[in-house]
Scaffold this motif. Structure first.
Motif, PDB file in Angstrom:
ATOM      1  N   LEU A 256     -65.634 -41.205 -19.546  1.00  0.00           N
ATOM      2  CA  LEU A 256     -64.945 -39.929 -19.751  1.00  0.00           C
ATOM      3  C   LEU A 256     -64.171 -40.040 -21.060  1.00  0.00           C
ATOM      4  O   LEU A 256     -63.194 -40.792 -21.154  1.00  0.00           O
ATOM      5  CB  LEU A 256     -64.005 -39.631 -18.587  1.00  0.00           C
ATOM      6  N   ILE A 257     -64.642 -39.321 -22.072  1.00  0.00           N
ATOM      7  CA  ILE A 257     -64.033 -39.320 -23.402  1.00  0.00           C
ATOM      8  C   ILE A 257     -63.601 -37.881 -23.668  1.00  0.00           C
ATOM      9  O   ILE A 257     -64.439 -36.978 -23.653  1.00  0.00           O
ATOM     10  CB  ILE A 257     -65.033 -39.776 -24.490  1.00  0.00           C
TER      11      ILE A 257
ATOM     12  N   GLY B 254     -56.747 -31.706 -30.517  1.00  0.00           N
ATOM     13  CA  GLY B 254     -57.537 -31.865 -31.733  1.00  0.00           C
ATOM     14  C   GLY B 254     -57.822 -33.304 -32.129  1.00  0.00           C
ATOM     15  O   GLY B 254     -58.425 -33.541 -33.170  1.00  0.00           O
ATOM     16  N   LYS B 255     -57.409 -34.260 -31.309  1.00  0.00           N
ATOM     17  CA  LYS B 255     -57.631 -35.669 -31.644  1.00  0.00           C
ATOM     18  C   LYS B 255     -58.590 -36.301 -30.648  1.00  0.00           C
ATOM     19  O   LYS B 255     -58.379 -36.235 -29.440  1.00  0.00           O
ATOM     20  CB  LYS B 255     -56.311 -36.426 -31.660  1.00  0.00           C
ATOM     21  N   SER B 256     -59.637 -36.918 -31.206  1.00  0.00           N
ATOM     22  CA  SER B 256     -60.658 -37.573 -30.390  1.00  0.00           C
ATOM     23  C   SER B 256     -60.554 -39.077 -30.524  1.00  0.00           C
ATOM     24  O   SER B 256     -60.262 -39.586 -31.609  1.00  0.00           O
ATOM     25  CB  SER B 256     -62.057 -37.145 -30.838  1.00  0.00           C
ATOM     26  N   PRO B 257     -60.827 -39.800 -29.446  1.00  0.00           N
ATOM     27  CA  PRO B 257     -60.845 -41.263 -29.532  1.00  0.00           C
ATOM     28  C   PRO B 257     -61.901 -41.735 -30.530  1.00  0.00           C
ATOM     29  O   PRO B 257     -62.951 -41.113 -30.676  1.00  0.00           O
ATOM     30  CB  PRO B 257     -61.218 -41.691 -28.110  1.00  0.00           C
ATOM     31  N   GLU B 258     -61.608 -42.841 -31.202  1.00  0.00           N
ATOM     32  CA  GLU B 258     -62.542 -43.437 -32.164  1.00  0.00           C
ATOM     33  C   GLU B 258     -62.608 -44.930 -31.921  1.00  0.00           C
ATOM     34  O   GLU B 258     -61.594 -45.564 -31.627  1.00  0.00           O
ATOM     35  CB  GLU B 258     -62.047 -43.212 -33.598  1.00  0.00           C
ATOM     36  N   TRP B 259     -63.830 -45.485 -32.053  1.00  0.00           N
ATOM     37  CA  TRP B 259     -64.018 -46.930 -31.942  1.00  0.00           C
ATOM     38  C   TRP B 259     -65.270 -47.309 -32.692  1.00  0.00           C
ATOM     39  O   TRP B 259     -66.113 -46.463 -32.991  1.00  0.00           O
ATOM     40  CB  TRP B 259     -64.082 -47.386 -30.486  1.00  0.00           C
ATOM     41  N   GLU B 260     -65.384 -48.588 -32.993  1.00  0.00           N
ATOM     42  CA  GLU B 260     -66.555 -49.105 -33.693  1.00  0.00           C
ATOM     43  C   GLU B 260     -67.760 -49.099 -32.756  1.00  0.00           C
ATOM     44  O   GLU B 260     -67.620 -49.189 -31.531  1.00  0.00           O
ATOM     45  CB  GLU B 260     -66.296 -50.526 -34.193  1.00  0.00           C
TER      46      GLU B 260
ATOM     47  N   ASP C  30     -55.549 -39.513 -29.001  1.00  0.00           N
ATOM     48  CA  ASP C  30     -55.347 -40.219 -30.259  1.00  0.00           C
ATOM     49  C   ASP C  30     -55.429 -41.728 -30.041  1.00  0.00           C
ATOM     50  O   ASP C  30     -54.419 -42.437 -30.009  1.00  0.00           O
ATOM     51  CB  ASP C  30     -53.992 -39.820 -30.844  1.00  0.00           C
ATOM     52  N   VAL C  31     -56.661 -42.212 -29.875  1.00  0.00           N
ATOM     53  CA  VAL C  31     -56.933 -43.633 -29.624  1.00  0.00           C
ATOM     54  C   VAL C  31     -57.880 -44.124 -30.706  1.00  0.00           C
ATOM     55  O   VAL C  31     -58.908 -43.504 -30.964  1.00  0.00           O
ATOM     56  CB  VAL C  31     -57.580 -43.843 -28.231  1.00  0.00           C
ATOM     57  N   LYS C  32     -57.532 -45.250 -31.326  1.00  0.00           N
ATOM     58  CA  LYS C  32     -58.416 -45.890 -32.310  1.00  0.00           C
ATOM     59  C   LYS C  32     -58.537 -47.359 -31.938  1.00  0.00           C
ATOM     60  O   LYS C  32     -57.532 -48.043 -31.748  1.00  0.00           O
ATOM     61  CB  LYS C  32     -57.862 -45.732 -33.715  1.00  0.00           C
ATOM     62  N   MET C  33     -59.801 -47.827 -31.845  1.00  0.00           N
ATOM     63  CA  MET C  33     -60.092 -49.222 -31.512  1.00  0.00           C
ATOM     64  C   MET C  33     -60.947 -49.822 -32.613  1.00  0.00           C
ATOM     65  O   MET C  33     -61.817 -49.154 -33.158  1.00  0.00           O
ATOM     66  CB  MET C  33     -60.892 -49.323 -30.205  1.00  0.00           C
ATOM     67  N   GLY C  34     -60.732 -51.105 -32.877  1.00  0.00           N
ATOM     68  CA  GLY C  34     -61.531 -51.833 -33.856  1.00  0.00           C
ATOM     69  C   GLY C  34     -62.874 -52.248 -33.294  1.00  0.00           C
ATOM     70  O   GLY C  34     -63.384 -51.666 -32.322  1.00  0.00           O
ATOM     71  N   SER C  35     -63.449 -53.288 -33.858  1.00  0.00           N
ATOM     72  CA  SER C  35     -64.780 -53.740 -33.463  1.00  0.00           C
ATOM     73  C   SER C  35     -64.709 -54.748 -32.315  1.00  0.00           C
ATOM     74  O   SER C  35     -63.685 -55.378 -32.089  1.00  0.00           O
ATOM     75  CB  SER C  35     -65.507 -54.355 -34.657  1.00  0.00           C
TER      76      SER C  35
ATOM     77  N   GLU D 294     -49.842 -41.896 -30.100  1.00  0.00           N
ATOM     78  CA  GLU D 294     -51.005 -42.651 -30.557  1.00  0.00           C
ATOM     79  C   GLU D 294     -51.120 -44.011 -29.887  1.00  0.00           C
ATOM     80  O   GLU D 294     -50.125 -44.613 -29.484  1.00  0.00           O
ATOM     81  CB  GLU D 294     -50.960 -42.834 -32.068  1.00  0.00           C
ATOM     82  N   ILE D 295     -52.374 -44.450 -29.783  1.00  0.00           N
ATOM     83  CA  ILE D 295     -52.689 -45.794 -29.296  1.00  0.00           C
ATOM     84  C   ILE D 295     -53.617 -46.422 -30.328  1.00  0.00           C
ATOM     85  O   ILE D 295     -54.647 -45.846 -30.681  1.00  0.00           O
ATOM     86  CB  ILE D 295     -53.360 -45.757 -27.912  1.00  0.00           C
ATOM     87  N   ARG D 296     -53.240 -47.611 -30.801  1.00  0.00           N
ATOM     88  CA  ARG D 296     -54.040 -48.345 -31.780  1.00  0.00           C
ATOM     89  C   ARG D 296     -54.350 -49.719 -31.218  1.00  0.00           C
ATOM     90  O   ARG D 296     -53.451 -50.425 -30.740  1.00  0.00           O
ATOM     91  CB  ARG D 296     -53.293 -48.491 -33.113  1.00  0.00           C
TER      92      ARG D 296
END
Length: 170
Positions: A3-4, A9-15, A29-34, A50-52
């Motif tokens: 479930l994403i 207006g902010k979508s989760p992003e990941w590698e 507002d979620v951003k994940m690395g690789s 935000e979550i980083r």
């Protein structure tokens, strides 16, 4: 399919090399690395702040990661293992940390590099966990230093989770 959801207006992003279990939830507002892995029933809720998350961090089954509206985002480094059913809320977790099963990390706490939060520990709001330390109890207190063995275990566990994810058929 996990479930994403887009929030405000902010979508989760990941590698592309991350593993996201089919019933994980990642919103806002979620951003994940690789090489991150998000396991079954984990929830990462970046709806109010935000979550980083850095690289090669594993968020195990039933973990909840959230923040506090307009006050506390959540910042998690690389090579972090967050064990089953832990709660990580509005805090900062530096690189090379192990958070044990069922542990709770509250707002504005800072978990410095190379540390271990024992299973079931409660790190109160604003607590600063010393680097290379093991904290346990309710409230969590320093019980000892992380020795060379524990430091290598932190690395081993973080490195194993991408391997485990490769075992699953897509």
């Amino acid at each position: 399919m996990a479930l994403i959801k887009k929030v405000n207006g902010k979508s989760p992003e990941w590698e592309g090399d991350c593993f996201i279990a089919e019933n994980a939830t990642i919103v806002g507002d979620v951003k994940m690395g690789s090489r991150c892995t998000v396991w079954f029933n984990a929830i990462i809720r970046g709806d109010v702040h935000e979550i980083r998350i850095g690289n090669q961090t594993n968020i195990q089954d039933g973990v909840v990661i959230h923040c506090t509206y307009q006050k506390a985002g959540t910042y998690i480094g690389s090579n972090v293992s967050i064990a089953h059913k832990a709660i990580v809320h509005g805090c900062t977790v530096h690189d090379n940390v192990l958070i044990g099963m069922g542990a709770i990390i509250m707002d504005h706490a800072v978990i410095h590099e190379g540390s271990v939060i024992a299973a079931g520990a409660v790190v109160l709001a604003g607590t600063v966990v010393e680097p290379n330390s093991i904290y346990a109890g309710i409230p969590a207190k320093k019980v000892k230093e992380t020795g060379d063995f524990m430091k290598s275990e932190i690395q081993r566990i973080a490195g194993n989770y991408p391997m485990y994810a490769d075992w699953y058929e897509t």
